[in-house]
Design a protein around this motif. Sequence first.
Motif, PDB file in Angstrom:
ATOM      1  N   GLU A 160       0.828  -1.199   0.000  1.00  0.00           N
ATOM      2  CA  GLU A 160       0.000   0.000   0.000  1.00  0.00           C
ATOM      3  C   GLU A 160       0.863   1.250   0.000  1.00  0.00           C
ATOM      4  OE1 GLU A 160      -3.722   1.443   2.702  1.00  0.00           O
ATOM      5  OE2 GLU A 160      -3.118  -0.631   2.843  1.00  0.00           O
ATOM      6  N   PRO A 182       4.170   3.597  -7.322  1.00  0.00           N
ATOM      7  CA  PRO A 182       4.003   3.502  -8.782  1.00  0.00           C
ATOM      8  C   PRO A 182       4.888   4.517  -9.488  1.00  0.00           C
ATOM      9  CG  PRO A 182       1.943   4.105  -7.656  1.00  0.00           C
ATOM     10  CD  PRO A 182       3.052   4.300  -6.689  1.00  0.00           C
ATOM     11  N   ALA A 216       2.932  -7.963  -7.944  1.00  0.00           N
ATOM     12  CA  ALA A 216       3.248  -6.600  -7.501  1.00  0.00           C
ATOM     13  C   ALA A 216       3.589  -5.720  -8.691  1.00  0.00           C
ATOM     14  CB  ALA A 216       4.412  -6.628  -6.512  1.00  0.00           C
ATOM     15  N   GLU A 217       4.092  -6.333  -9.729  1.00  0.00           N
ATOM     16  CA  GLU A 217       4.447  -5.579 -10.926  1.00  0.00           C
ATOM     17  C   GLU A 217       3.215  -5.360 -11.810  1.00  0.00           C
ATOM     18  OE1 GLU A 217       7.917  -6.076 -14.234  1.00  0.00           O
ATOM     19  OE2 GLU A 217       8.102  -7.212 -12.398  1.00  0.00           O
ATOM     20  N   SER A 270      -0.598   9.967  -8.277  1.00  0.00           N
ATOM     21  CA  SER A 270      -0.813   8.526  -8.361  1.00  0.00           C
ATOM     22  C   SER A 270      -0.211   7.867  -7.147  1.00  0.00           C
ATOM     23  CB  SER A 270      -0.175   7.954  -9.633  1.00  0.00           C
ATOM     24  OG  SER A 270      -0.297   6.545  -9.634  1.00  0.00           O
ATOM     25  N   ARG A 271      -0.872   6.832  -6.671  1.00  0.00           N
ATOM     26  CA  ARG A 271      -0.365   6.050  -5.539  1.00  0.00           C
ATOM     27  C   ARG A 271      -1.064   4.703  -5.532  1.00  0.00           C
ATOM     28  NH1 ARG A 271      -4.735   5.953  -2.571  1.00  0.00           N
ATOM     29  NH2 ARG A 271      -5.961   7.822  -2.134  1.00  0.00           N
ATOM     30  N   MET A 272      -0.647   3.842  -4.637  1.00  0.00           N
ATOM     31  CA  MET A 272      -1.335   2.560  -4.527  1.00  0.00           C
ATOM     32  C   MET A 272      -2.667   2.767  -3.816  1.00  0.00           C
ATOM     33  SD  MET A 272       0.401   0.640  -6.196  1.00  0.00           S
ATOM     34  CE  MET A 272      -0.310  -0.967  -5.925  1.00  0.00           C
ATOM     35  N   PRO A 273      -3.667   1.991  -4.173  1.00  0.00           N
ATOM     36  CA  PRO A 273      -4.986   2.197  -3.567  1.00  0.00           C
ATOM     37  C   PRO A 273      -5.032   1.691  -2.142  1.00  0.00           C
ATOM     38  CG  PRO A 273      -5.024   0.285  -4.985  1.00  0.00           C
ATOM     39  CD  PRO A 273      -3.664   0.908  -5.153  1.00  0.00           C
ATOM     40  N   THR A 274      -5.908   2.288  -1.357  1.00  0.00           N
ATOM     41  CA  THR A 274      -6.239   1.687  -0.070  1.00  0.00           C
ATOM     42  C   THR A 274      -7.070   0.437  -0.338  1.00  0.00           C
ATOM     43  OG1 THR A 274      -8.310   2.900   0.140  1.00  0.00           O
ATOM     44  CG2 THR A 274      -6.315   3.984   0.944  1.00  0.00           C
ATOM     45  N   PRO A 275      -7.165  -0.471   0.600  1.00  0.00           N
ATOM     46  CA  PRO A 275      -8.011  -1.658   0.394  1.00  0.00           C
ATOM     47  C   PRO A 275      -9.436  -1.287   0.018  1.00  0.00           C
ATOM     48  CG  PRO A 275      -6.638  -1.953   2.335  1.00  0.00           C
ATOM     49  CD  PRO A 275      -6.404  -0.542   1.864  1.00  0.00           C
ATOM     50  N   GLU A 276      -9.944  -0.197   0.593  1.00  0.00           N
ATOM     51  CA  GLU A 276     -11.313   0.226   0.274  1.00  0.00           C
ATOM     52  C   GLU A 276     -11.407   0.660  -1.191  1.00  0.00           C
ATOM     53  OE1 GLU A 276      -9.530   1.534   2.901  1.00  0.00           O
ATOM     54  OE2 GLU A 276     -10.356   0.028   4.249  1.00  0.00           O
ATOM     55  N   GLY A 303      -1.305  -4.715  -7.611  1.00  0.00           N
ATOM     56  CA  GLY A 303      -0.361  -4.324  -8.647  1.00  0.00           C
ATOM     57  C   GLY A 303      -0.923  -3.266  -9.580  1.00  0.00           C
ATOM     58  N   PRO A 362      -2.142   0.676  -9.592  1.00  0.00           N
ATOM     59  CA  PRO A 362      -2.260   1.924  -8.842  1.00  0.00           C
ATOM     60  C   PRO A 362      -3.565   2.623  -9.173  1.00  0.00           C
ATOM     61  CG  PRO A 362      -0.330   1.905 -10.315  1.00  0.00           C
ATOM     62  CD  PRO A 362      -1.240   0.789 -10.739  1.00  0.00           C
ATOM     63  N   VAL A 363      -3.849   3.670  -8.410  1.00  0.00           N
ATOM     64  CA  VAL A 363      -4.941   4.570  -8.764  1.00  0.00           C
ATOM     65  C   VAL A 363      -4.337   5.915  -9.153  1.00  0.00           C
ATOM     66  CG1 VAL A 363      -6.745   3.525  -7.356  1.00  0.00           C
ATOM     67  CG2 VAL A 363      -5.231   5.219  -6.343  1.00  0.00           C
ATOM     68  N   VAL A 364      -5.041   6.615 -10.025  1.00  0.00           N
ATOM     69  CA  VAL A 364      -4.682   7.976 -10.376  1.00  0.00           C
ATOM     70  C   VAL A 364      -5.708   8.889  -9.730  1.00  0.00           C
ATOM     71  CG1 VAL A 364      -4.467   9.657 -12.239  1.00  0.00           C
ATOM     72  CG2 VAL A 364      -3.582   7.343 -12.540  1.00  0.00           C
ATOM     73  N   ALA A 410      -5.890   3.097 -12.685  1.00  0.00           N
ATOM     74  CA  ALA A 410      -4.771   3.561 -13.514  1.00  0.00           C
ATOM     75  C   ALA A 410      -4.607   2.714 -14.773  1.00  0.00           C
ATOM     76  CB  ALA A 410      -3.470   3.533 -12.691  1.00  0.00           C
TER      77      ALA A 410
END
Lengths: 254, 254
Positions: A61, A217, B60-61, B199-205, B215, B217-219, B242
């Motif tokens: 995360e 990312p 993860a990739e 951009s970052r990795m999403p939270t579980p929600e 693997g 990301p969200v924008v 993303a």
Amino acid sequence: MPSGAQKRQPKYQRIAAALKEAIAAGQYGPGDRLPGESELMGTYGVARMTARQAFAALQAEGLVEARKGAGVFVREFKVGLRRRGIQRLAVEVWGAGGSIWAADGHGRDPQVEFLGVSEKPAPAAVAAALGLPAGAIVRVRRRRFLLDAKPVMVATSYLDAALTAGTAIAEPDSGPGGIYARLADLGRKPVRFREEVRSRMPTPEEADGLGLTSGTPVVLVCRTAFTADGHAVEVNEMTLDASAYVLEYEFDAP
Amino acid sequence: MPSGAQKRQPKYQRIAAALKEAIAAGQYGPGDRLPGESELMGTYGVARMTARQAFAALQAEGLVEARKGAGVFVREFKVGLRRRGIQRLAVEVWGAGGSIWAADGHGRDPQVEFLGVSEKPAPAAVAAALGLPAGAIVRVRRRRFLLDAKPVMVATSYLDAALTAGTAIAEPDSGPGGIYARLADLGRKPVRFREEVRSRMPTPEEADGLGLTSGTPVVLVCRTAFTADGHAVEVNEMTLDASAYVLEYEFDAP
DNA sequence: CCCCTAAACATATCTAGACATCTACTTGAC
DNA sequence: GTCAAGTAGATGTCTAGATATGTTTAGGGG
């Protein structure tokens, strides 16, 4: 386990959620060290691999960062490079409301590390964008941008090799005003730009080149520069550390 | 193992690299099933956890996707929706009563799922951007966009509750032309926009709400709409899958 | 022919322990 | 006092299982 609580959720997820909550509550601040694997084993009565899995979830995360031999630490987002698509004077007018993500990277400009200039056959997509025949030779300029000695972006610029031969564009130092000024000297001044933005997880090579911790990312920006007559003269592929940048674009409703 | 090859690299990384190479070579195409855990155990003579770790690296990739009970599959990228910063918001489009999202995709329009409209105290950053006092009440419109019944974006729009009271903006159906046409009706026509992109990795929600595989990301796009007199009238926070979107911006040289 | 069930199979979770490697600190020699 | 070696502790890698849970398929009953 007391009563019929939520057993549906795996142990490692509950441990991860507990740590996350502790971080959100400020119990652990940025840069702080979290309880180690052995400590979690004792606290929650789980095996070591389970504790590791909890950490892995938080790493994925992008919330924490494990340093081998040292511990697991809450990640600190130094961040705040703001990359503007347009630098306009109108910022005072439209900037009255302030930015949503207050990035205070004021004045701190990244340093540029020149990685070399070469001539190569153009990748298919680049050749098509530049209006060159497939396999045409293009000039490739590679640079890396560093903030506080940490790389935050790698940029690869493609230009027609024939057009730019014998100019400063073929040299490491492209001179005052950069390659856009040199293109203007050639009568190919870029006046319009298109940027395409994507994001994905980095390849291991990209993660290595940008010094990314897992859970970060990359943002891919592909900028195409057009002359007044609508011809593309440069394609610039940029790979950004997503945690270091906020992109900003402003535009009018036509 | 022949001679003193690279033993420095962990087993799981070498297995992952081998699978990656096989995928790149076309041995496994998008949607194809990779050899399972037990198969890798036999092929490489490793324990189950080691084989799993190899898959975890590829996940993860964002290269592969594991489906419980079925297997591990090469991910298929259904290609990007193109989200244009400019044409999409052209006055002719929303002025004529068409949805601004009609310009999205390749003829395939995302469907809009309305998640509700409500009044809430504004988050600090939103209140500041809208020029409202801290804790002011804002109208919150939440929507989710689906492509082929798969969610690709969640959008949350914030507007001054007092300003928009009694208008269609307070209703689920904001009418022809959407909320921008309604703001124009109020004499608050948006003429300029600023979009900030992260951009970052999403939270579980977020991963759950967008149906993201690990693997991906969200924008985050935060759009602020300004009227001609420089006042912000809307803040729209968008969370994008993303892997589904390519953002596009065009602008002139300053 | 369809639906339901059961078995085979695959991944997901979890345990217990071993060795490797790196870090940070302590200790000792100079 | 400084530098180097040693050491304890931390994460990284790997093994060898057990149990849980979801998927697919084959078979049987209606």
